[in-house]
Design an enzyme around this catalytic site. Structure first.
Site, PDB file in Angstrom:
ATOM      1  CG  ASP A 198      -1.967   1.037   1.235  1.00  0.00           C
ATOM      2  OD1 ASP A 198      -1.849   2.008   0.467  1.00  0.00           O
ATOM      3  OD2 ASP A 198      -2.936   0.909   2.009  1.00  0.00           O
ATOM      4  CG  ASP A 221      -9.581   1.601 -10.835  1.00  0.00           C
ATOM      5  OD1 ASP A 221     -10.523   2.219 -11.369  1.00  0.00           O
ATOM      6  OD2 ASP A 221      -9.658   0.401 -10.507  1.00  0.00           O
ATOM      7  NE  ARG A 295       0.165  -4.210 -23.661  1.00  0.00           N
ATOM      8  CZ  ARG A 295       0.543  -5.386 -23.177  1.00  0.00           C
ATOM      9  NH1 ARG A 295       0.958  -6.330 -23.971  1.00  0.00           N
ATOM     10  NH2 ARG A 295       0.513  -5.598 -21.869  1.00  0.00           N
ATOM     11  CD  GLU A 297      -0.345   7.685 -23.346  1.00  0.00           C
ATOM     12  OE1 GLU A 297      -0.424   8.888 -23.657  1.00  0.00           O
ATOM     13  OE2 GLU A 297       0.641   7.174 -22.780  1.00  0.00           O
TER      14      GLU A 297
END
Length: 315
Positions: A198, A221, A295, A297
């Site tokens: 984390d 995300d 890739r 992107e």
């Protein structure tokens, strides 16, 4: 002529023989005993059924508990002895909204070999138990932190293109960790360290003040659903953790192809007093030459997505 008893007993006399069928004495007790089991058997059957239901419920609960325990042990057990821990900071037991979800994906033979061979040298677990000496870890190189590197292709390329900068790359995806180690080793790059766990714990507990020369967060995300926006990484509280560990002038570089998230990033970074936009117009920045086209992107651009870069300096 019929014979009569010598001493006939008058009808109605207490000693007169009974003319009904009701048993008396032992016969009555036997009949009562035979009648009692009817109610008793029903009660016993109900009790037995209840006991069976309780036993079945207990067995189901025990099976669920055993399943949960197996899942917990699976999460805790390292997939590769000597490699990244399954839950390096498990002792924290924090009730905190996280921006990531660990997933145990398939690890290829090559990725496994890289983890087993290179993790002891270039890997570390984010356990929150120590403060990292970045100067020792990177042989005195300036260090940038990269949070979330996917399969590591862009990180490996940036490390190869700029060997004078150390990259502390953080992720929880085991295949990606193995892949990045393998790519760096193949390129001969020794300026990459892979951190497992984390990033919030790393920033909060394992980095010294003003120890980083930059932060990179590429394509995090977007958590597109409104109820999940609270899980997005770039938030005011996150920037509060980032600012103290960055050196003055260090660059926070974010990139996303999710327009609403780009707008939120721009708003949050602009509003924070410890960061200043490097774009003259106060908006998005052109993609810097040092950030390779990934890739992922490229796939987004093929679909018509617009990628936004944001570069803010720590003041």
């Amino acid at each position: 002529m019929s014979e009569q008893p010598l001493n006939p007993t008058p009808a109605g006399s207490p000693d007169a023989p009974s003319t009904d069928e009701t048993p008396t004495g032992p016969a009555l007790n036997d009949a009562t005993a035979e009648a009692k089991p009817t109610g008793s058997t029903a009660a016993d059957a109900l009790a037995d059924a209840t006991a069976e239901e309780t036993t079945a419920a207990d067995e189901a609960a025990a099976l669920r508990a055993a399943s949960f325990e197996r899942a917990r042990r699976l999460r805790m057990e390292p997939r590769f002895p000597g490699g990244p821990a399954a839950d390096p900071a498990g002792s924290h037991h924090e009730r905190r909204i996280r921006s990531f979800q660990p997933r145990r994906s398939r690890v290829t033979t090559g990725q496994q070999e890289s983890l087993e061979r290179l993790w002891p040298q270039w890997g570390l677990d984010i356990d929150g138990k120590r403060v990292l000496d970045l100067a020792e870890l990177f042989d005195g190189l300036p260090v940038v932190l990269e949070i979330g590197f996917g399969m590591g292709e862009a990180t490996a390329q940036m490390a190869a293109d700029d060997p004078g900068t150390g990259i502390l790359a953080v992720d929880v995806h085991t295949p990606g960790q193995g892949n990045l180690l393998g790519l760096a080793d193949k390129a001969g790059s020794t300026n990459v360290r892979v951190a497992n766990g984390d990033a919030v714990i790393l920033l909060r507990e394992m980095l010294a003040p003003e120890s980083l020369d930059g932060l990179r967060v590429y394509f995090p995300d977007p958590w597109p659903k409104a109820r999940h926006h609270k899980r997005r990484l770039i938030q005011p509280d996150f920037l509060d953790l980032v600012a103290p560990v960055l050196k003055p002038g260090a660059i926070v570089h974010c990139a996303t192809d999710w327009e609403p998230y780009a707008e939120q990033m721009l708003e949050v970074l602009t509003a924070h007093p410890r960061f200043e936009n490097t774009a003259a117009d106060g908006g998005y920045a052109p993609r810097p030459a040092f950030r390779p086209l990934t890739r992922f992107e490229g796939q987004g651009l093929d679909k018509g997505h617009v990628v936004h870069d944001l570069l803010f300096a720590r003041v």
